[in-house]
Design a protein around this motif. Structure first.
Motif, PDB file in Angstrom:
ATOM      1  N   LEU A  99       0.871  -1.167   0.000  1.00 23.87           N
ATOM      2  CA  LEU A  99       0.000   0.000   0.000  1.00 23.87           C
ATOM      3  C   LEU A  99       0.908   1.217   0.000  1.00 23.87           C
ATOM      4  O   LEU A  99       1.758   1.363   0.887  1.00 23.87           O
ATOM      5  N   ILE A 100       0.771   2.058  -1.011  1.00 26.59           N
ATOM      6  CA  ILE A 100       1.724   3.145  -1.206  1.00 26.59           C
ATOM      7  C   ILE A 100       0.992   4.414  -1.614  1.00 26.59           C
ATOM      8  O   ILE A 100      -0.060   4.353  -2.273  1.00 26.59           O
ATOM      9  N   ASN A 101       1.510   5.556  -1.213  1.00 28.68           N
ATOM     10  CA  ASN A 101       0.989   6.834  -1.676  1.00 28.68           C
ATOM     11  C   ASN A 101       1.067   6.893  -3.204  1.00 28.68           C
ATOM     12  O   ASN A 101       1.998   6.366  -3.807  1.00 28.68           O
ATOM     13  N   ASP A 102       0.079   7.535  -3.833  1.00 34.21           N
ATOM     14  CA  ASP A 102       0.027   7.525  -5.296  1.00 34.21           C
ATOM     15  C   ASP A 102       1.257   8.146  -5.937  1.00 34.21           C
ATOM     16  O   ASP A 102       1.747   7.655  -6.965  1.00 34.21           O
ATOM     17  N   PHE A 103       1.784   9.201  -5.336  1.00 38.04           N
ATOM     18  CA  PHE A 103       2.984   9.781  -5.946  1.00 38.04           C
ATOM     19  C   PHE A 103       4.256   9.064  -5.510  1.00 38.04           C
ATOM     20  O   PHE A 103       5.288   9.181  -6.174  1.00 38.04           O
ATOM     21  N   GLY A 104       4.176   8.291  -4.428  1.00 37.53           N
ATOM     22  CA  GLY A 104       5.249   7.343  -4.163  1.00 37.53           C
ATOM     23  C   GLY A 104       5.331   6.331  -5.291  1.00 37.53           C
ATOM     24  O   GLY A 104       6.408   5.981  -5.774  1.00 37.53           O
ATOM     25  N   ALA A 105       4.156   5.870  -5.749  1.00 34.39           N
ATOM     26  CA  ALA A 105       4.122   4.943  -6.881  1.00 34.39           C
ATOM     27  C   ALA A 105       4.704   5.580  -8.135  1.00 34.39           C
ATOM     28  O   ALA A 105       5.487   4.955  -8.869  1.00 34.39           O
TER      29      ALA A 105
END
Length: 322
Positions: A99-105
């Motif tokens: 589960l990751i922050n969208d801008f981490g992705a």
């Protein structure tokens, strides 16, 4: 080789795609299925709708969300879904997940996609640095920000909420914009200006300066008119948006000590033909005594059609060494 479901959940849409990973990298990403978040009660029901379209789903998931990630309950910033990490395996019937922050992705995508997936905006037209920090930012429903740290041993993605730093006006038009937004919101963050909905405040401020009646257009209508070039006031709002985005991107690069900057986000890609010929580059570099340094920072646009999905899968590959 391992199969998984990559998910990218934003304020308006949730995108799903089957992916394959191996050797810590993404091997393949299938065509995405895009669902409107407003038409589904939760991640689980949207997951089930995706499964109904593509058949049995693998028991692994990489989930990027437009929200800070952490704690027992994740409330997405610009949509009403909530996610309870402790229940993800049970609700989605998966064995492993990230589960990751969208801008981490998006940061993972920046680190892994081919250099051909980047288009120059301003600064020297050279490849992104192989060592040091790359700032990743981009406008969508919100303003996403992340950092990619490249080292000899590989890369690390640092998730941030840099889009919620204070907006700093730089001329009289932006002074007027700040006054208008402060009346509505109190504190005014960068995201209030340089995210998709922010063009409404810009447009209304410009109409007020010209003593026009309040146009009462929503952001979709303004963006459509601006990108078509069919409305001079909408086009002026677009130009102002690009100026402010350049200033914000430059501030982030200074704060991060960045050696390169990547603009991302669905709206960023729509601005591909406009950013390089707008005032973005001038505002990015206009940092007083640091102008000469900023002029040497390559700023690029990631052109991969689904960096959030690709990056979520890349995050899974890195986490599970697949």
């Amino acid at each position: 080789m391992r199969r998984l479901v990559a998910v990218d959940i934003g304020g308006t849409h949730a995108r799903f795609a089957l992916a394959e990973v191996a050797g810590g990298r993404v091997v393949s990403l299938a065509d995405p299925v895009t669902l409107k978040t407003a038409e589904h009660a939760s991640l689980q029901t949207a997951w089930e709708a995706f499964g109904a379209q593509v058949g049995p789903l693998p028991r692994a998931a990489a989930i990027a969300v437009a929200s800070p990630v952490g704690g027992e309950l994740i409330k997405l910033t610009n949509n009403p879904w909530v996610i309870r990490p402790a229940l993800v395996k049970e609700r989605l019937s998966v064995d492993d997940y990230v589960l990751i922050n969208d801008f981490g992705a998006v940061g993972h995508a920046v680190a892994q996609v081919d250099e051909a997936m980047f288009a120059p905006i301003t600064g020297p037209d050279v490849p992104l640095p192989t060592r040091g920090v790359i700032t990743v930012c981009g406008p969508g429903t919100g303003l996403g920000v992340a950092q990619v740290l490249r080292t000899a041993a590989g890369y690390h993605v640092l998730e941030t909420e840099g889009g919620h730093t204070d907006f700093a006006p730089l001329d009289s038009i932006e002074d007027a914009l700040l006054r208008r937004l402060r009346t509505d919101h109190g504190r005014v963050s960068a995201e209030r200006v340089v995210a998709g909905p922010g063009i409404v405040g810009i447009h209304r401020t410009l109409a007020e300066i010209e003593k026009r009646d309040d146009p009462q257009l929503d952001d979709t209508a303004i963006w459509t008119r601006a990108l078509e070039g069919s409305d001079s006031l909408a086009l002026a709002a677009l130009d102002r948006f690009c100026l402010s985005l350049g200033a914000v991107a430059g501030d982030l690069a200074l704060a991060h000590g960045a050696k390169g900057v990547v603009i991302a986000g669905g709206l960023g890609l729509r601005l591909k033909d406009h950013l390089a010929r707008s005032g973005f580059g001038e505002r990015f570099a206009a940092k007083g005594r640091f102008r000469s340094m900023m002029e040497q920072v390559p700023v690029k646009l990631i052109t991969h059609p689904q960096p959030g999905l690709f990056g979520a899968a890349a995050a899974f590959a890195q986490e599970f060494a697949q």
